[in-house]
Write a protein that holds these residues in place. Structure first.
Motif, PDB file in Angstrom:
ATOM      1  N   HIS A  39       1.268 -45.913  90.157  1.00  0.00           N
ATOM      2  CA  HIS A  39       3.157 -46.295  90.817  1.00  0.00           C
ATOM      3  C   HIS A  39       3.311 -44.757  91.250  1.00  0.00           C
ATOM      4  CE1 HIS A  39       4.322 -49.777  89.540  1.00  0.00           C
ATOM      5  NE2 HIS A  39       4.133 -50.453  88.210  1.00  0.00           N
ATOM      6  N   LYS A  40       2.536 -43.602  91.263  1.00  0.00           N
ATOM      7  CA  LYS A  40       3.257 -42.554  91.855  1.00  0.00           C
ATOM      8  C   LYS A  40       4.194 -41.755  91.627  1.00  0.00           C
ATOM      9  CE  LYS A  40       0.232 -43.381  96.441  1.00  0.00           C
ATOM     10  NZ  LYS A  40      -0.540 -44.766  96.418  1.00  0.00           N
ATOM     11  N   ILE A  41       3.843 -41.597  90.431  1.00  0.00           N
ATOM     12  CA  ILE A  41       5.808 -41.456  89.918  1.00  0.00           C
ATOM     13  C   ILE A  41       5.401 -39.537  88.673  1.00  0.00           C
ATOM     14  CG2 ILE A  41       6.975 -43.646  89.311  1.00  0.00           C
ATOM     15  CD1 ILE A  41       6.292 -43.584  86.348  1.00  0.00           C
ATOM     16  N   LEU A  42       3.945 -39.997  88.968  1.00  0.00           N
ATOM     17  CA  LEU A  42       3.319 -38.594  87.911  1.00  0.00           C
ATOM     18  C   LEU A  42       3.651 -36.947  88.956  1.00  0.00           C
ATOM     19  CD1 LEU A  42       0.405 -38.906  86.018  1.00  0.00           C
ATOM     20  CD2 LEU A  42       3.022 -39.175  85.445  1.00  0.00           C
ATOM     21  N   PHE A 100      14.554 -35.835  79.331  1.00  0.00           N
ATOM     22  CA  PHE A 100      14.716 -36.873  80.359  1.00  0.00           C
ATOM     23  C   PHE A 100      15.065 -38.199  80.616  1.00  0.00           C
ATOM     24  CE2 PHE A 100      12.552 -32.979  81.067  1.00  0.00           C
ATOM     25  CZ  PHE A 100      13.299 -32.162  81.716  1.00  0.00           C
ATOM     26  N   SER A 101      14.903 -38.709  79.534  1.00  0.00           N
ATOM     27  CA  SER A 101      15.537 -40.185  79.503  1.00  0.00           C
ATOM     28  C   SER A 101      16.135 -40.971  78.387  1.00  0.00           C
ATOM     29  CB  SER A 101      13.595 -40.839  79.766  1.00  0.00           C
ATOM     30  OG  SER A 101      12.906 -40.083  79.738  1.00  0.00           O
ATOM     31  N   HIS A 105       4.513 -36.259  77.160  1.00  0.00           N
ATOM     32  CA  HIS A 105       3.721 -36.628  79.077  1.00  0.00           C
ATOM     33  C   HIS A 105       5.323 -36.462  79.628  1.00  0.00           C
ATOM     34  CE1 HIS A 105       0.061 -36.285  77.755  1.00  0.00           C
ATOM     35  NE2 HIS A 105       0.173 -36.968  77.436  1.00  0.00           N
ATOM     36  N   GLU A 106       6.526 -36.419  79.331  1.00  0.00           N
ATOM     37  CA  GLU A 106       7.707 -36.724  80.049  1.00  0.00           C
ATOM     38  C   GLU A 106       8.600 -36.052  80.774  1.00  0.00           C
ATOM     39  OE1 GLU A 106      12.322 -37.794  78.850  1.00  0.00           O
ATOM     40  OE2 GLU A 106      10.770 -36.460  77.405  1.00  0.00           O
TER      41      GLU A 106
END
Length: 112
Positions: free
Chosen positions: A107-110, A3-4, A70-71
């Motif tokens: 960062h609240k991106i999980l 995804f990256s 963990h992507e």
């Protein structure tokens, strides 16, 4: 599933740094900027203060591998820059992995 992508040029890194939103812990500093796409772009910065090239590449590989495993937990659509601190040179994989997940939660991106 991948995804990256990687952040490659310095202009992209500077754009993320200028968002001025960062969180840090003992080993890592993370900057995040929304990129309005369906993929994340990951950039890793390890300065010469961390150690010689062997140490810097080792730290880079630890960060990249912990992100890769963990992507699927990360939300999509962000440019992420991870900066390694000097203390990361002595860190084991588990410590880097925990540090990466910790700053990602800040960062609240999980995704939960």
């Amino acid at each position: 599933m991948k995804f990256s992508e990687s952040l490659k040029n310095s202009r992209d890194f500077k754009n993320v740094y200028h968002c001025k939103k960062s969180y840090a812990n003992k080993y890592l500093v993370m900057y995040v900027l929304e990129n309005k796409s369906d993929r994340n772009k990951l950039g890793i910065s390890v300065s010469k203060k961390v150690g010689n090239s062997v140490v810097r590449h080792h730290v880079t590989r630890l960060i990249r591998e912990s992100y890769r495993l963990h992507e699927e937990m990360f939300q999509r659509g962000f440019d992420i820059v991870v900066v390694a601190r000097v203390s990361a040179s002595d860190a084991k994989y588990a410590e880097i992995e925990h540090a990466l997940l910790h700053v990602s939660k800040l960062h609240k991106i999980l995704t939960e």
